[in-house]
Design a protein around this motif. Structure first.
Motif, PDB file in Angstrom:
ATOM      1  N   LEU A 315      -3.122 -11.402 -34.962  1.00 33.46           N
ATOM      2  CA  LEU A 315      -3.766 -13.109 -35.514  1.00 33.46           C
ATOM      3  C   LEU A 315      -2.105 -13.907 -34.384  1.00 33.46           C
ATOM      4  O   LEU A 315      -2.332 -15.266 -34.057  1.00 33.46           O
ATOM      5  CB  LEU A 315      -4.099 -13.505 -36.551  1.00 33.46           C
ATOM      6  CG  LEU A 315      -6.085 -12.783 -36.538  1.00 33.46           C
ATOM      7  CD1 LEU A 315      -5.576 -12.794 -37.776  1.00 33.46           C
ATOM      8  CD2 LEU A 315      -6.126 -14.194 -36.370  1.00 33.46           C
ATOM      9  N   VAL A 316      -1.446 -13.387 -35.516  1.00 36.06           N
ATOM     10  CA  VAL A 316      -0.370 -14.830 -35.170  1.00 36.06           C
ATOM     11  C   VAL A 316       0.437 -14.144 -33.527  1.00 36.06           C
ATOM     12  O   VAL A 316       0.786 -15.689 -32.903  1.00 36.06           O
ATOM     13  CB  VAL A 316       1.308 -13.809 -35.995  1.00 36.06           C
ATOM     14  CG1 VAL A 316       2.906 -14.863 -35.484  1.00 36.06           C
ATOM     15  CG2 VAL A 316       0.893 -13.517 -37.502  1.00 36.06           C
ATOM     16  N   ILE A 319      -2.818 -16.293 -31.354  1.00 34.20           N
ATOM     17  CA  ILE A 319      -3.423 -17.106 -32.284  1.00 34.20           C
ATOM     18  C   ILE A 319      -4.953 -18.188 -31.885  1.00 34.20           C
ATOM     19  O   ILE A 319      -5.705 -18.006 -33.032  1.00 34.20           O
ATOM     20  CB  ILE A 319      -2.786 -18.439 -33.252  1.00 34.20           C
ATOM     21  CG1 ILE A 319      -3.037 -19.009 -33.912  1.00 34.20           C
ATOM     22  CG2 ILE A 319      -2.296 -19.772 -31.535  1.00 34.20           C
ATOM     23  CD1 ILE A 319      -3.259 -18.872 -34.974  1.00 34.20           C
ATOM     24  N   ALA A 322      -8.263 -16.748 -33.080  1.00 32.30           N
ATOM     25  CA  ALA A 322      -8.459 -17.018 -34.703  1.00 32.30           C
ATOM     26  C   ALA A 322      -9.508 -18.755 -34.600  1.00 32.30           C
ATOM     27  O   ALA A 322     -10.464 -18.632 -35.539  1.00 32.30           O
ATOM     28  CB  ALA A 322      -7.644 -17.405 -35.194  1.00 32.30           C
TER      29      ALA A 322
END
Length: 457
Positions: A315-316, A319, A322
């Motif tokens: 996810l980081v 991004i 998301a």
């Protein structure tokens, strides 16, 4: 009706008038005010009063009007209204109802209150209620009324017409039933149409014009009754025991109302409302019932959230994923809810049974594959165009396609499996479907993104 009651100008004026009349103990005024309203309006005004005023109103208005109001309310609410009253007054009101309604209301009361009312009722009526209470609500026995237009096989047409001509409240309760003919042992032997009575000589015996009736046993399910009323233009169907003795009659209206109530109940259960709830009920009772379902959902959602936690690095790094996580889970959930709805309807109609789970799954997978691919392509194109990444479009599209197939499989089959193990599918299917589609949706998106990482960053 009191003709001198002032016109009602607004709901506020009406509420104030009702409260004032209740405080003053003015029975004439209360009856006149309620007579001006439809049943639904009258019930709303009654439930808006506090408990003491409600008790006063139901004590002062006519038993007939009170019975109409109690019948208009959901069974649990109606039973609660009767429990607030003195036993003698509750009996007066219940005496105005048909036996099937009496059984529903008394069955919804606490045992002590129910027994107190039954002990003061007419012995024969109380026995009917006890007998009806033994049957499941969604069977012919649970839906039938014991007030039957019953005629002996020795009677003539003239005898029946004399009965019809009587100004008797029991005749009013027959709800347009045709005369059912029984022999000396109370066994059902025939039925005569009302039209046939009028077109036949008064001296003719009923046995000469009767026809063999279609009947059901008390264990017959509501789906069987619905099939009969769909096929035949009957107002009612007689219910007989194994020996052919006439027990009662199930009306078309009773079956239609029961099906409507079942649909409403299942819809509420899917939303987590597991009992008849009205905002006039005590706040703490309503809160407690809702919290029981919502608290379980917290646990289920924590399980789904744990999947996201396991893929924090992905996810980081990307991004943009998301943005699409809730879309994948929500769209798949919608597909799953469609499957749940179809299965619940087929269960209620008796068209599928728990043993048909594999067949249901095959049919749902077929739909899921088609819809999953179509939806996956659409959202994949959107993701590609929006974020400028064909790899991201592939990840999101594939995840939605896979999750849709899984969601319809669960939605179609889980209600049947829950039914098999004795759980209420309407209550449990929704939370289970939501949790699995959320968890699986997050997993599909994040695991595919992890595999495609070199092309996403």
């Amino acid at each position: 009706m009191n003709q001198h009651v002032a016109p009602i100008e607004s709901d506020l004026d009406l509420s104030e008038e009702l409260q004032a009349a209740a405080t003053a103990g003015d029975a004439v005024r209360l009856n006149a005010l309620f007579e001006r309203l439809s049943l639904s309006e009258a019930l709303r005004e009654l439930l808006d009063l506090d408990q003491e005023d409600r008790r006063t109103v139901l004590t002062l208005i006519s038993p007939e009007m009170a019975a109409d109001l109690v019948e208009e309310a959901p069974h649990e609410t109606g039973a609660g209204l009767l429990e607030e009253l003195e036993t003698a007054r509750a009996v007066q009101i219940i005496d105005e109802m048909d036996s099937d309604v009496q059984a529903d209301l008394i069955g919804g009361m606490e045992d002590a209150e129910a027994e107190a009312i039954l002990s003061q009722m007419d012995a024969e009526d109380a026995a009917d209620v006890r007998r009806l209470s033994e049957y499941a609500d969604d069977t012919a026995g649970g839906l039938m009324m014991t007030e039957v237009f019953e005629c002996q096989d020795t009677m003539t047409v003239s005898d029946v017409i004399k009965v019809l001509a009587k100004d008797d409240e029991d005749v009013d309760r027959y709800r347009g039933q045709h005369p059912y003919i029984v022999d000396k042992d109370e066994k059902l032997v025939g039925v005569v149409s009302l039209r046939g009575l009028l077109a036949t000589k008064r001296s003719a015996l009923l046995t000469t014009i009767m026809v063999k009736p279609l009947s059901v046993q008390p264990e017959a399910e509501i789906s069987d009754l619905q099939d009969i009323f769909d096929k035949y233009d009957f107002l009612g169907v007689p219910v007989v025991d194994a020996d052919g003795i006439l027990l009662g009659v199930v009306s078309r209206d009773a079956v239609s109302q029961a099906l409507l109530e079942r649909a409403e109940s299942e819809n509420l259960k899917l939303q987590g409302v597991v009992s008849d709830e009205l905002r006039s009920m005590p706040t703490w009772l309503r809160s407690r019932r809702r919290l029981a379902w919502l608290s379980a959902n917290i646990v289920l959602n924590m399980i789904a959230a744990s999947v996201i936690s396991a893929y924090e690095e992905t996810l980081v790094a990307v991004i943009a994923i998301a943005v699409f996580l809730p879309m994948v889970s929500d769209m798949s959930g919608c597909s799953g809810n469609q499957a749940v709805g179809v299965t619940m309807r087929e269960l209620s109609l008796g068209l599928v049974r728990p043993k048909d789970a594999f067949e249901v799954w095959l049919k749902e997978v077929s739909v899921g594959v088609i819809n999953g691919i179509a939806l996956g392509i659409l959202i994949g194109i959107v993701a590609w165009a929006w974020k400028g990444s064909p790899a991201l479009g592939l990840v999101i599209g594939a995840a939605l396609a896979l999750n849709t197939i899984l969601a319809v499989s669960i939605g179609g089959v889980v209600p049947l499996l829950l039914k098999r193990i004795g759980q209420d599918p309407a209550v449990a299917s929704g939370p289970l479907l939501t949790t699995v589609t959320d968890m699986a949706g997050f997993f599909f998106v994040l695991s595919l993104a992890t595999l495609m990482m070199p092309w996403l960053v």
